[in-house]
Write a protein that holds these residues in place. Structure first.
Motif, PDB file in Angstrom:
ATOM      1  N   GLU A   1       0.826  -1.222   0.000  1.00 27.22           N
ATOM      2  CA  GLU A   1       0.000   0.000   0.000  1.00 27.22           C
ATOM      3  C   GLU A   1       0.861   1.273   0.000  1.00 27.22           C
ATOM      4  N   MET A   2       2.059   1.146   0.534  1.00 26.40           N
ATOM      5  CA  MET A   2       2.924   2.334   0.688  1.00 26.40           C
ATOM      6  C   MET A   2       3.909   2.497  -0.458  1.00 26.40           C
ATOM      7  N   ARG A   3       3.787   1.684  -1.495  1.00 28.98           N
ATOM      8  CA  ARG A   3       4.867   1.624  -2.498  1.00 28.98           C
ATOM      9  C   ARG A   3       5.210   2.966  -3.116  1.00 28.98           C
ATOM     10  N   ASN A   4       4.229   3.859  -3.259  1.00 28.60           N
ATOM     11  CA  ASN A   4       4.520   5.153  -3.881  1.00 28.60           C
ATOM     12  C   ASN A   4       4.614   6.312  -2.882  1.00 28.60           C
ATOM     13  N   GLU A   5       4.604   5.940  -1.584  1.00 22.67           N
ATOM     14  CA  GLU A   5       4.773   6.971  -0.541  1.00 22.67           C
ATOM     15  C   GLU A   5       6.224   7.457  -0.527  1.00 22.67           C
ATOM     16  N   LEU A   6       6.408   8.694  -0.108  1.00 24.58           N
ATOM     17  CA  LEU A   6       7.783   9.149   0.130  1.00 24.58           C
ATOM     18  C   LEU A   6       8.371   8.317   1.264  1.00 24.58           C
ATOM     19  N   PHE A   7       9.595   7.845   1.070  1.00 21.46           N
ATOM     20  CA  PHE A   7      10.246   6.994   2.074  1.00 21.46           C
ATOM     21  C   PHE A   7      10.271   7.690   3.438  1.00 21.46           C
ATOM     22  N   SER A   8      10.524   9.005   3.411  1.00 26.00           N
ATOM     23  CA  SER A   8      10.643   9.763   4.660  1.00 26.00           C
ATOM     24  C   SER A   8       9.324   9.851   5.432  1.00 26.00           C
ATOM     25  N   ARG A   9       8.205   9.591   4.749  1.00 26.00           N
ATOM     26  CA  ARG A   9       6.898   9.663   5.430  1.00 26.00           C
ATOM     27  C   ARG A   9       6.546   8.359   6.145  1.00 26.00           C
ATOM     28  N   LEU A  10       7.292   7.286   5.865  1.00 21.50           N
ATOM     29  CA  LEU A  10       6.983   5.996   6.482  1.00 21.50           C
ATOM     30  C   LEU A  10       7.427   6.004   7.944  1.00 21.50           C
ATOM     31  N   SER A  11       6.830   5.125   8.752  1.00 22.39           N
ATOM     32  CA  SER A  11       7.252   5.006  10.151  1.00 22.39           C
ATOM     33  C   SER A  11       8.635   4.353  10.187  1.00 22.39           C
ATOM     34  N   GLY A  12       9.282   4.435  11.353  1.00 21.01           N
ATOM     35  CA  GLY A  12      10.617   3.837  11.495  1.00 21.01           C
ATOM     36  C   GLY A  12      10.602   2.357  11.127  1.00 21.01           C
ATOM     37  N   GLY A  13       9.580   1.633  11.606  1.00 18.41           N
ATOM     38  CA  GLY A  13       9.484   0.194  11.329  1.00 18.41           C
ATOM     39  C   GLY A  13       9.284  -0.081   9.843  1.00 18.41           C
TER      40      GLY A  13
END
Ligand SMILES: Nc1ncnc2c1ncn2[C@@H]1O[C@H](COP(=O)(O)OP(=O)(O)O)[C@@H](O)[C@H]1O
Ligand SMILES: [Mg+2]
Length: 259
Positions: free
Chosen positions: A131-143
Protein backbone atom coordinates in the motif's frame (compact mmCIF):
# COMPACT_ATOMS: atom_id res chain seq x y z
CA UNK A 1 31.91 -21.63 -0.72
CA UNK A 2 31.73 -20.00 2.70
CA UNK A 3 29.85 -16.68 2.59
CA UNK A 4 32.24 -14.73 4.86
CA UNK A 5 35.72 -15.52 6.19
CA UNK A 6 37.44 -12.96 8.43
CA UNK A 7 41.16 -13.58 9.01
CA UNK A 8 43.53 -11.71 11.35
CA UNK A 9 41.48 -8.61 10.78
CA UNK A 10 42.52 -5.29 12.28
CA UNK A 11 39.82 -2.64 12.11
CA UNK A 12 39.85 1.08 12.74
CA UNK A 13 40.62 4.44 11.21
CA UNK A 14 43.82 6.17 10.11
CA UNK A 15 45.27 6.86 13.52
CA UNK A 16 43.08 4.66 15.63
CA UNK A 17 42.94 0.89 16.01
CA UNK A 18 39.50 -0.25 17.18
CA UNK A 19 40.22 -4.02 17.45
CA UNK A 20 42.64 -6.55 16.02
CA UNK A 21 43.26 -10.26 15.55
CA UNK A 22 39.62 -10.84 14.65
CA UNK A 23 38.98 -14.28 13.18
CA UNK A 24 35.67 -15.91 12.37
CA UNK A 25 33.74 -17.60 9.61
CA UNK A 26 30.10 -17.19 8.69
CA UNK A 27 28.84 -20.45 7.25
CA UNK A 28 25.61 -20.90 5.34
CA UNK A 29 23.72 -22.08 8.44
CA UNK A 30 25.06 -19.39 10.76
CA UNK A 31 23.13 -16.86 12.81
CA UNK A 32 25.82 -14.63 14.26
CA UNK A 33 25.17 -11.87 16.78
CA UNK A 34 27.56 -9.00 17.51
CA UNK A 35 27.19 -7.20 20.83
CA UNK A 36 29.26 -4.61 22.67
CA UNK A 37 29.01 -1.19 24.31
CA UNK A 38 28.20 1.93 22.32
CA UNK A 39 31.28 3.13 20.50
CA UNK A 40 32.83 -0.32 20.89
CA UNK A 41 33.35 -0.91 17.17
CA UNK A 42 30.32 -2.93 16.04
CA UNK A 43 29.51 -0.69 13.09
CA UNK A 44 33.21 -0.38 12.21
CA UNK A 45 33.42 -4.19 12.06
CA UNK A 46 30.32 -4.43 9.87
CA UNK A 47 31.49 -1.71 7.48
CA UNK A 48 34.91 -3.33 7.20
CA UNK A 49 33.30 -6.65 6.28
CA UNK A 50 31.27 -4.85 3.63
CA UNK A 51 34.35 -3.14 2.19
CA UNK A 52 33.05 0.34 3.09
CA UNK A 53 36.03 0.89 5.45
CA UNK A 54 39.38 -0.66 4.44
CA UNK A 55 40.94 -3.10 6.92
CA UNK A 56 44.10 -1.87 8.70
CA UNK A 57 45.43 -5.43 8.35
CA UNK A 58 44.13 -8.90 7.58
CA UNK A 59 41.43 -9.91 5.14
CA UNK A 60 37.72 -10.38 4.66
CA UNK A 61 36.72 -12.92 2.04
CA UNK A 62 33.22 -13.05 0.58
CA UNK A 63 32.43 -16.27 -1.29
CA UNK A 64 36.13 -16.91 -1.74
CA UNK A 65 37.40 -13.54 -2.91
CA UNK A 66 39.08 -10.85 -0.89
CA UNK A 67 37.02 -7.73 -0.34
CA UNK A 68 38.91 -4.63 -1.43
CA UNK A 69 40.47 -6.24 -4.46
CA UNK A 70 38.34 -6.56 -7.56
CA UNK A 71 35.74 -8.73 -5.90
CA UNK A 72 32.53 -9.39 -7.80
CA UNK A 73 30.99 -11.08 -4.74
CA UNK A 74 31.10 -8.18 -2.36
CA UNK A 75 27.62 -7.12 -3.47
CA UNK A 76 26.36 -10.62 -2.56
CA UNK A 77 25.95 -9.41 1.01
CA UNK A 78 22.75 -7.53 1.75
CA UNK A 79 23.09 -4.74 4.29
CA UNK A 80 20.47 -3.08 6.45
CA UNK A 81 22.34 -0.13 7.97
CA UNK A 82 21.96 1.48 11.35
CA UNK A 83 19.74 4.38 10.51
CA UNK A 84 19.51 7.93 11.67
CA UNK A 85 16.59 10.18 10.93
CA UNK A 86 15.80 10.62 7.26
CA UNK A 87 15.25 14.24 6.22
CA UNK A 88 11.59 15.03 5.62
CA UNK A 89 12.30 16.26 2.11
CA UNK A 90 14.32 13.19 1.03
CA UNK A 91 12.76 12.91 -2.42
CA UNK A 92 12.66 9.14 -3.03
CA UNK A 93 9.58 6.94 -2.78
CA UNK A 94 9.64 3.50 -1.17
CA UNK A 95 9.74 1.96 -4.64
CA UNK A 96 12.76 4.13 -5.58
CA UNK A 97 14.62 3.10 -2.43
CA UNK A 98 13.92 -0.61 -3.00
CA UNK A 99 14.94 -0.35 -6.66
CA UNK A 100 18.25 1.18 -5.61
CA UNK A 101 19.11 -2.26 -4.21
CA UNK A 102 19.78 -3.27 -7.81
CA UNK A 103 22.26 -0.47 -8.58
CA UNK A 104 25.32 -2.65 -7.92
CA UNK A 105 24.03 -4.97 -10.65
CA UNK A 106 23.42 -2.33 -13.30
CA UNK A 107 26.30 -1.81 -15.71
CA UNK A 108 25.65 1.84 -16.21
CA UNK A 109 23.29 4.41 -14.83
CA UNK A 110 19.98 3.59 -16.39
CA UNK A 111 16.32 3.71 -15.57
CA UNK A 112 14.93 0.55 -14.07
CA UNK A 113 12.87 -1.45 -16.56
CA UNK A 114 9.68 -3.42 -16.17
CA UNK A 115 11.43 -6.53 -14.80
CA UNK A 116 13.28 -4.57 -12.15
CA UNK A 117 10.13 -2.74 -11.08
CA UNK A 118 8.26 -6.05 -10.99
CA UNK A 119 10.89 -7.56 -8.70
CA UNK A 120 10.88 -4.50 -6.44
CA UNK A 121 7.07 -4.60 -6.14
CA UNK A 122 7.24 -8.31 -5.32
CA UNK A 123 9.73 -7.64 -2.50
CA UNK A 124 7.64 -4.72 -1.23
CA UNK A 125 4.58 -6.99 -1.17
CA UNK A 126 6.47 -9.77 0.66
CA UNK A 127 7.34 -7.28 3.35
CA UNK A 128 3.76 -6.10 3.72
CA UNK A 129 4.34 -2.60 2.36
CA UNK A 130 2.45 -2.76 -0.93
CA UNK A 131 0.00 0.00 0.00
CA UNK A 132 2.92 2.33 0.69
CA UNK A 133 4.87 1.62 -2.50
CA UNK A 134 4.52 5.15 -3.88
CA UNK A 135 4.77 6.97 -0.54
CA UNK A 136 7.78 9.15 0.13
CA UNK A 137 10.25 6.99 2.07
CA UNK A 138 10.64 9.76 4.66
CA UNK A 139 6.90 9.66 5.43
CA UNK A 140 6.98 6.00 6.48
CA UNK A 141 7.25 5.01 10.15
CA UNK A 142 10.62 3.84 11.50
CA UNK A 143 9.48 0.19 11.33
CA UNK A 144 8.22 0.55 7.76
CA UNK A 145 11.47 2.21 6.69
CA UNK A 146 13.43 -0.68 8.17
CA UNK A 147 11.24 -3.16 6.25
CA UNK A 148 11.81 -1.11 3.11
CA UNK A 149 15.56 -1.40 3.64
CA UNK A 150 15.19 -5.18 3.98
CA UNK A 151 13.28 -5.28 0.69
CA UNK A 152 16.13 -3.25 -0.81
CA UNK A 153 18.74 -5.64 0.59
CA UNK A 154 16.82 -8.65 -0.79
CA UNK A 155 16.72 -7.29 -4.36
CA UNK A 156 20.02 -8.95 -5.30
CA UNK A 157 19.06 -12.30 -3.66
CA UNK A 158 21.93 -11.98 -1.19
CA UNK A 159 24.08 -14.87 0.10
CA UNK A 160 24.22 -13.29 3.55
CA UNK A 161 22.44 -10.45 5.35
CA UNK A 162 23.95 -7.99 7.79
CA UNK A 163 21.72 -5.96 10.12
CA UNK A 164 23.13 -3.14 12.25
CA UNK A 165 20.88 -2.52 15.27
CA UNK A 166 17.70 -2.94 13.22
CA UNK A 167 15.23 -2.61 16.09
CA UNK A 168 16.65 0.47 17.77
CA UNK A 169 14.38 3.46 17.42
CA UNK A 170 11.45 1.28 16.37
CA UNK A 171 8.35 0.90 18.58
CA UNK A 172 7.90 -2.31 20.60
CA UNK A 173 5.34 -3.97 18.32
CA UNK A 174 7.25 -3.16 15.13
CA UNK A 175 10.49 -4.34 16.75
CA UNK A 176 8.91 -7.67 17.66
CA UNK A 177 7.60 -8.11 14.07
CA UNK A 178 11.01 -7.19 12.78
CA UNK A 179 12.76 -9.80 14.93
CA UNK A 180 10.37 -12.43 13.54
CA UNK A 181 11.20 -11.24 10.03
CA UNK A 182 14.95 -11.67 10.62
CA UNK A 183 14.41 -15.18 12.01
CA UNK A 184 12.17 -16.07 9.04
CA UNK A 185 14.76 -14.84 6.55
CA UNK A 186 17.21 -17.19 8.23
CA UNK A 187 14.94 -20.20 8.74
CA UNK A 188 12.70 -20.07 5.67
CA UNK A 189 14.97 -18.49 3.08
CA UNK A 190 18.12 -20.06 4.54
CA UNK A 191 20.10 -16.80 4.50
CA UNK A 192 23.05 -16.59 6.92
CA UNK A 193 22.70 -13.62 9.26
CA UNK A 194 25.12 -11.30 11.02
CA UNK A 195 23.15 -9.15 13.43
CA UNK A 196 24.35 -6.27 15.60
CA UNK A 197 22.05 -5.92 18.60
CA UNK A 198 22.05 -5.31 22.35
CA UNK A 199 19.78 -8.18 23.32
CA UNK A 200 20.54 -11.78 22.40
CA UNK A 201 17.45 -13.24 24.11
CA UNK A 202 14.94 -13.09 21.24
CA UNK A 203 17.38 -15.07 19.08
CA UNK A 204 18.75 -17.60 21.59
CA UNK A 205 17.38 -20.71 19.89
CA UNK A 206 18.78 -19.66 16.51
CA UNK A 207 22.12 -18.24 17.59
CA UNK A 208 25.17 -20.15 16.37
CA UNK A 209 27.99 -17.71 17.18
CA UNK A 210 28.45 -14.68 19.38
CA UNK A 211 30.96 -11.87 18.86
CA UNK A 212 31.64 -9.40 21.66
CA UNK A 213 33.55 -6.26 20.74
CA UNK A 214 34.60 -3.20 22.75
CA UNK A 215 37.55 -1.32 24.26
CA UNK A 216 40.03 -2.74 21.81
CA UNK A 217 38.99 -6.35 22.42
CA UNK A 218 37.03 -8.72 20.27
CA UNK A 219 36.14 -12.29 21.17
CA UNK A 220 34.30 -14.84 19.11
CA UNK A 221 32.48 -17.73 20.77
CA UNK A 222 29.05 -18.57 22.07
CA UNK A 223 26.97 -17.83 25.17
CA UNK A 224 29.87 -18.71 27.48
CA UNK A 225 31.19 -15.23 26.65
CA UNK A 226 28.24 -13.72 28.52
CA UNK A 227 29.13 -15.72 31.63
CA UNK A 228 32.71 -14.45 31.76
CA UNK A 229 32.22 -11.45 34.06
CA UNK A 230 35.90 -10.53 34.13
CA UNK A 231 35.91 -10.19 30.37
CA UNK A 232 32.60 -8.31 30.30
CA UNK A 233 33.87 -5.85 32.91
CA UNK A 234 36.86 -5.08 30.72
CA UNK A 235 34.55 -4.38 27.81
CA UNK A 236 31.50 -2.75 29.41
CA UNK A 237 33.01 -1.34 32.61
CA UNK A 238 33.07 -2.47 36.24
CA UNK A 239 29.36 -2.14 36.90
CA UNK A 240 28.24 -4.78 34.43
CA UNK A 241 26.38 -7.84 35.71
CA UNK A 242 25.01 -10.87 33.97
CA UNK A 243 21.74 -12.26 35.27
CA UNK A 244 20.21 -15.49 34.04
CA UNK A 245 16.46 -15.95 34.42
CA UNK A 246 14.65 -18.94 32.93
CA UNK A 247 17.43 -19.58 30.46
CA UNK A 248 17.51 -15.99 29.29
CA UNK A 249 20.59 -13.89 29.81
CA UNK A 250 20.45 -10.22 30.72
CA UNK A 251 23.33 -7.79 30.89
CA UNK A 252 22.67 -5.10 33.46
CA UNK A 253 24.80 -2.12 34.20
CA UNK A 254 24.47 0.37 37.04
CA UNK A 255 24.89 0.68 40.77
CA UNK A 256 24.21 -2.62 42.55
CA UNK A 257 25.14 -1.63 46.12
CA UNK A 258 21.58 -1.80 47.35
CA UNK A 259 20.47 -4.81 45.38
N1 LIG B 1 34.94 7.87 10.49
C1 LIG B 1 35.50 7.71 11.70
N2 LIG B 1 36.75 8.19 11.96
C2 LIG B 1 37.32 8.02 13.18
N3 LIG B 1 36.73 7.39 14.21
C3 LIG B 1 35.50 6.90 14.01
C4 LIG B 1 34.81 7.03 12.75
N4 LIG B 1 33.59 6.43 12.87
C5 LIG B 1 33.53 5.95 14.12
N5 LIG B 1 34.65 6.23 14.81
C6 LIG B 1 34.96 5.87 16.21
O1 LIG B 1 35.16 4.46 16.27
C7 LIG B 1 34.66 3.95 17.50
C8 LIG B 1 33.74 2.79 17.20
O2 LIG B 1 32.58 3.31 16.60
P1 LIG B 1 31.41 2.38 16.05
O3 LIG B 1 32.02 1.29 15.23
O4 LIG B 1 30.41 3.25 15.40
O5 LIG B 1 30.84 1.77 17.41
P2 LIG B 1 29.45 1.03 17.71
O6 LIG B 1 28.80 0.71 16.41
O7 LIG B 1 29.86 -0.21 18.49
O8 LIG B 1 28.65 1.97 18.56
C9 LIG B 1 33.99 5.10 18.22
O9 LIG B 1 34.86 5.59 19.18
C10 LIG B 1 33.77 6.12 17.13
O10 LIG B 1 33.81 7.43 17.64
MG1 LIG C 1 26.92 1.21 15.63
Amino acid sequence: MRPIVVSNLKIGYKNRVIAENINFVIEEKDFVIVIGPNGGGKTTLVKTILGIIPPLAGTVEVLGCTVGHVCPHRKRIGYVPQMGRIKKDFPATLLDVVLSGLYPYMHRISFAGKDERGLALKMIKELGLYEMRNELFSRLSGGQQKRGLVARALMGHPDALIFDEPTSGVDIAAASDFRKLIIDLHKKKGIPILLVTHDVNPYLEHLTKLIVIGRGMCRVGYLELLKDEEFLKKIYGESIKTIEIDGRIYLLSGDFHNV
